[in-house]
Design a protein around this motif. Structure first.
Motif, PDB file in Angstrom:
ATOM      1  N   PHE A 172     -15.877  -1.587  -6.526  1.00  0.00           N
ATOM      2  CA  PHE A 172     -15.393  -0.608  -5.490  1.00  0.00           C
ATOM      3  C   PHE A 172     -14.697  -0.371  -4.830  1.00  0.00           C
ATOM      4  CE2 PHE A 172     -16.795   1.247  -1.601  1.00  0.00           C
ATOM      5  CZ  PHE A 172     -17.338   2.910  -2.315  1.00  0.00           C
ATOM      6  N   ALA A 173     -13.694   0.332  -4.905  1.00  0.00           N
ATOM      7  CA  ALA A 173     -12.105   0.367  -5.437  1.00  0.00           C
ATOM      8  C   ALA A 173     -12.197   0.405  -3.047  1.00  0.00           C
ATOM      9  CB  ALA A 173     -11.204   1.335  -5.316  1.00  0.00           C
ATOM     10  N   LYS A 174     -13.459   1.103  -2.555  1.00  0.00           N
ATOM     11  CA  LYS A 174     -12.302   0.992  -1.232  1.00  0.00           C
ATOM     12  C   LYS A 174     -13.103  -0.019  -0.459  1.00  0.00           C
ATOM     13  CE  LYS A 174     -13.241   6.102  -1.104  1.00  0.00           C
ATOM     14  NZ  LYS A 174     -14.352   7.546  -0.820  1.00  0.00           N
ATOM     15  N   SER A 175     -13.336  -1.410  -0.593  1.00  0.00           N
ATOM     16  CA  SER A 175     -13.866  -2.660  -0.657  1.00  0.00           C
ATOM     17  C   SER A 175     -12.687  -3.768  -1.215  1.00  0.00           C
ATOM     18  CB  SER A 175     -14.546  -2.773  -0.640  1.00  0.00           C
ATOM     19  OG  SER A 175     -15.095  -4.441  -1.200  1.00  0.00           O
ATOM     20  N   LEU A 176     -11.919  -4.135   0.318  1.00  0.00           N
ATOM     21  CA  LEU A 176     -10.738  -4.752   0.108  1.00  0.00           C
ATOM     22  C   LEU A 176     -11.197  -6.167  -0.504  1.00  0.00           C
ATOM     23  CD1 LEU A 176      -7.588  -5.363   0.716  1.00  0.00           C
ATOM     24  CD2 LEU A 176      -8.352  -6.339   2.556  1.00  0.00           C
ATOM     25  N   VAL A 177     -12.487  -6.294   0.079  1.00  0.00           N
ATOM     26  CA  VAL A 177     -12.954  -8.059  -0.861  1.00  0.00           C
ATOM     27  C   VAL A 177     -13.685  -7.294  -2.457  1.00  0.00           C
ATOM     28  CG1 VAL A 177     -14.977  -9.493  -0.743  1.00  0.00           C
ATOM     29  CG2 VAL A 177     -14.120  -8.383   1.428  1.00  0.00           C
ATOM     30  N   ASN A 178     -13.553  -6.394  -2.879  1.00  0.00           N
ATOM     31  CA  ASN A 178     -13.903  -6.341  -3.916  1.00  0.00           C
ATOM     32  C   ASN A 178     -12.829  -6.185  -4.920  1.00  0.00           C
ATOM     33  OD1 ASN A 178     -16.432  -4.638  -5.328  1.00  0.00           O
ATOM     34  ND2 ASN A 178     -16.512  -5.556  -2.717  1.00  0.00           N
ATOM     35  N   MET A 179     -11.467  -5.492  -4.443  1.00  0.00           N
ATOM     36  CA  MET A 179     -10.244  -5.578  -4.751  1.00  0.00           C
ATOM     37  C   MET A 179      -9.663  -6.816  -4.872  1.00  0.00           C
ATOM     38  SD  MET A 179      -9.834  -2.321  -5.517  1.00  0.00           S
ATOM     39  CE  MET A 179     -11.945  -2.861  -6.631  1.00  0.00           C
ATOM     40  N   ILE A 180      -9.867  -7.906  -3.786  1.00  0.00           N
ATOM     41  CA  ILE A 180      -9.356  -9.020  -4.594  1.00  0.00           C
ATOM     42  C   ILE A 180      -9.691  -9.663  -4.993  1.00  0.00           C
ATOM     43  CG2 ILE A 180      -8.632 -11.088  -2.958  1.00  0.00           C
ATOM     44  CD1 ILE A 180      -7.813  -9.893  -0.151  1.00  0.00           C
ATOM     45  N   SER A 181     -11.182  -9.449  -5.023  1.00  0.00           N
ATOM     46  CA  SER A 181     -11.327 -10.779  -6.012  1.00  0.00           C
ATOM     47  C   SER A 181     -12.059  -9.971  -7.742  1.00  0.00           C
ATOM     48  CB  SER A 181     -12.863 -10.626  -5.758  1.00  0.00           C
ATOM     49  OG  SER A 181     -14.003  -9.511  -5.994  1.00  0.00           O
ATOM     50  N   ILE A 182     -11.335  -8.684  -7.882  1.00  0.00           N
ATOM     51  CA  ILE A 182     -11.512  -8.182  -8.932  1.00  0.00           C
ATOM     52  C   ILE A 182     -10.447  -9.546  -9.591  1.00  0.00           C
ATOM     53  CG2 ILE A 182      -8.722  -6.850  -9.180  1.00  0.00           C
ATOM     54  CD1 ILE A 182     -10.667  -5.359 -10.969  1.00  0.00           C
ATOM     55  N   GLY A 183      -9.693 -10.104  -9.242  1.00  0.00           N
ATOM     56  CA  GLY A 183      -8.188 -10.921  -9.992  1.00  0.00           C
ATOM     57  C   GLY A 183      -7.520 -11.095 -10.996  1.00  0.00           C
ATOM     58  N   ALA A 184      -7.541  -9.846 -10.560  1.00  0.00           N
ATOM     59  CA  ALA A 184      -5.919  -8.527 -12.337  1.00  0.00           C
ATOM     60  C   ALA A 184      -4.885  -9.514 -12.362  1.00  0.00           C
ATOM     61  CB  ALA A 184      -6.008  -7.172 -12.007  1.00  0.00           C
ATOM     62  N   LYS A 185      -4.753  -9.697 -13.203  1.00  0.00           N
ATOM     63  CA  LYS A 185      -3.058 -10.745 -12.541  1.00  0.00           C
ATOM     64  C   LYS A 185      -1.546  -9.191 -14.277  1.00  0.00           C
ATOM     65  CE  LYS A 185      -4.842 -14.807 -13.145  1.00  0.00           C
ATOM     66  NZ  LYS A 185      -5.306 -14.902 -12.364  1.00  0.00           N
ATOM     67  N   PHE A 186      -0.531  -9.479 -14.212  1.00  0.00           N
ATOM     68  CA  PHE A 186       0.551  -9.042 -14.405  1.00  0.00           C
ATOM     69  C   PHE A 186       0.053  -8.971 -16.292  1.00  0.00           C
ATOM     70  CE2 PHE A 186       3.775  -8.669 -17.222  1.00  0.00           C
ATOM     71  CZ  PHE A 186       4.541  -7.170 -16.361  1.00  0.00           C
ATOM     72  N   GLY A 187      -0.232  -7.346 -16.519  1.00  0.00           N
ATOM     73  CA  GLY A 187      -0.105  -7.379 -17.753  1.00  0.00           C
ATOM     74  C   GLY A 187      -1.653  -7.136 -18.067  1.00  0.00           C
ATOM     75  N   ASP A 188      -2.569  -7.003 -16.985  1.00  0.00           N
ATOM     76  CA  ASP A 188      -4.191  -7.090 -17.291  1.00  0.00           C
ATOM     77  C   ASP A 188      -4.654  -5.107 -17.524  1.00  0.00           C
ATOM     78  OD1 ASP A 188      -4.525  -9.619 -17.359  1.00  0.00           O
ATOM     79  OD2 ASP A 188      -5.441  -9.450 -15.243  1.00  0.00           O
ATOM     80  N   VAL A 189      -5.264  -4.280 -18.188  1.00  0.00           N
ATOM     81  CA  VAL A 189      -5.258  -3.815 -18.209  1.00  0.00           C
ATOM     82  C   VAL A 189      -6.843  -2.984 -17.510  1.00  0.00           C
ATOM     83  CG1 VAL A 189      -6.571  -1.824 -19.522  1.00  0.00           C
ATOM     84  CG2 VAL A 189      -4.853  -3.855 -20.785  1.00  0.00           C
ATOM     85  N   ILE A 190      -6.473  -2.401 -16.616  1.00  0.00           N
ATOM     86  CA  ILE A 190      -7.987  -1.880 -15.556  1.00  0.00           C
ATOM     87  C   ILE A 190      -8.220  -0.385 -16.305  1.00  0.00           C
ATOM     88  CG2 ILE A 190      -8.113  -2.071 -13.332  1.00  0.00           C
ATOM     89  CD1 ILE A 190      -7.831  -4.824 -13.839  1.00  0.00           C
ATOM     90  N   GLU A 191      -9.836  -0.408 -16.385  1.00  0.00           N
ATOM     91  CA  GLU A 191      -9.772   1.280 -16.035  1.00  0.00           C
ATOM     92  C   GLU A 191      -9.984   2.087 -14.941  1.00  0.00           C
ATOM     93  OE1 GLU A 191     -12.566   3.483 -19.083  1.00  0.00           O
ATOM     94  OE2 GLU A 191     -13.618   1.999 -18.203  1.00  0.00           O
ATOM     95  N   VAL A 192      -9.695   2.969 -14.284  1.00  0.00           N
ATOM     96  CA  VAL A 192      -9.719   3.768 -13.040  1.00  0.00           C
ATOM     97  C   VAL A 192     -11.138   4.433 -13.242  1.00  0.00           C
ATOM     98  CG1 VAL A 192      -9.418   4.425 -11.238  1.00  0.00           C
ATOM     99  CG2 VAL A 192      -7.234   3.131 -11.962  1.00  0.00           C
ATOM    100  N   VAL A 193     -12.334   4.342 -12.709  1.00  0.00           N
ATOM    101  CA  VAL A 193     -13.048   5.918 -12.395  1.00  0.00           C
ATOM    102  C   VAL A 193     -13.436   6.082 -11.835  1.00  0.00           C
ATOM    103  CG1 VAL A 193     -15.376   5.461 -13.740  1.00  0.00           C
ATOM    104  CG2 VAL A 193     -13.965   3.981 -14.804  1.00  0.00           C
TER     105      VAL A 193
END
Length: 84
Positions: free
Chosen positions: A42-63
């Motif tokens: 959930f993009a409105k949750s700071l905890v969720n955004m930190i826990s996604i663990g995305a690194k440089f070059g990762d592909v993320i889908e935004v829905v």
């Protein structure tokens, strides 16, 4: 509305970009999610955004679902593709 973006920040999604994603998401009424490796965050949750663990070059889908879903996806995508 959904679109894929590549994380361009050399440090990935750490505290500062995570906060920027949350700020972009809460400016819109749509419910927004980031999807990485089949998991949805959930993009409105700071905890969720930190826990996604995305690194440089990762592909993320935004829905996003709602009235302003396209604007929400584009605003979050701008954060993901920012190089700092």
């Amino acid at each position: 509305m959904k679109k894929k973006y590549t994380v361009m920040n050399p440090s990935g999604i750490h505290a500062r970009p995570a906060l920027k994603i949350v700020e972009a998401a809460v400016r819109h009424s749509s419910d927004s999610y980031l999807v990485k490796d089949g998991a949805s965050f959930f993009a409105k949750s700071l905890v969720n955004m930190i826990s996604i663990g995305a690194k440089f070059g990762d592909v993320i889908e935004v829905v996003a679902e709602g009235e302003d879903s396209q604007a929400a996806v584009e605003a979050i995508g701008a954060v993901l593709t920012a190089e700092h």
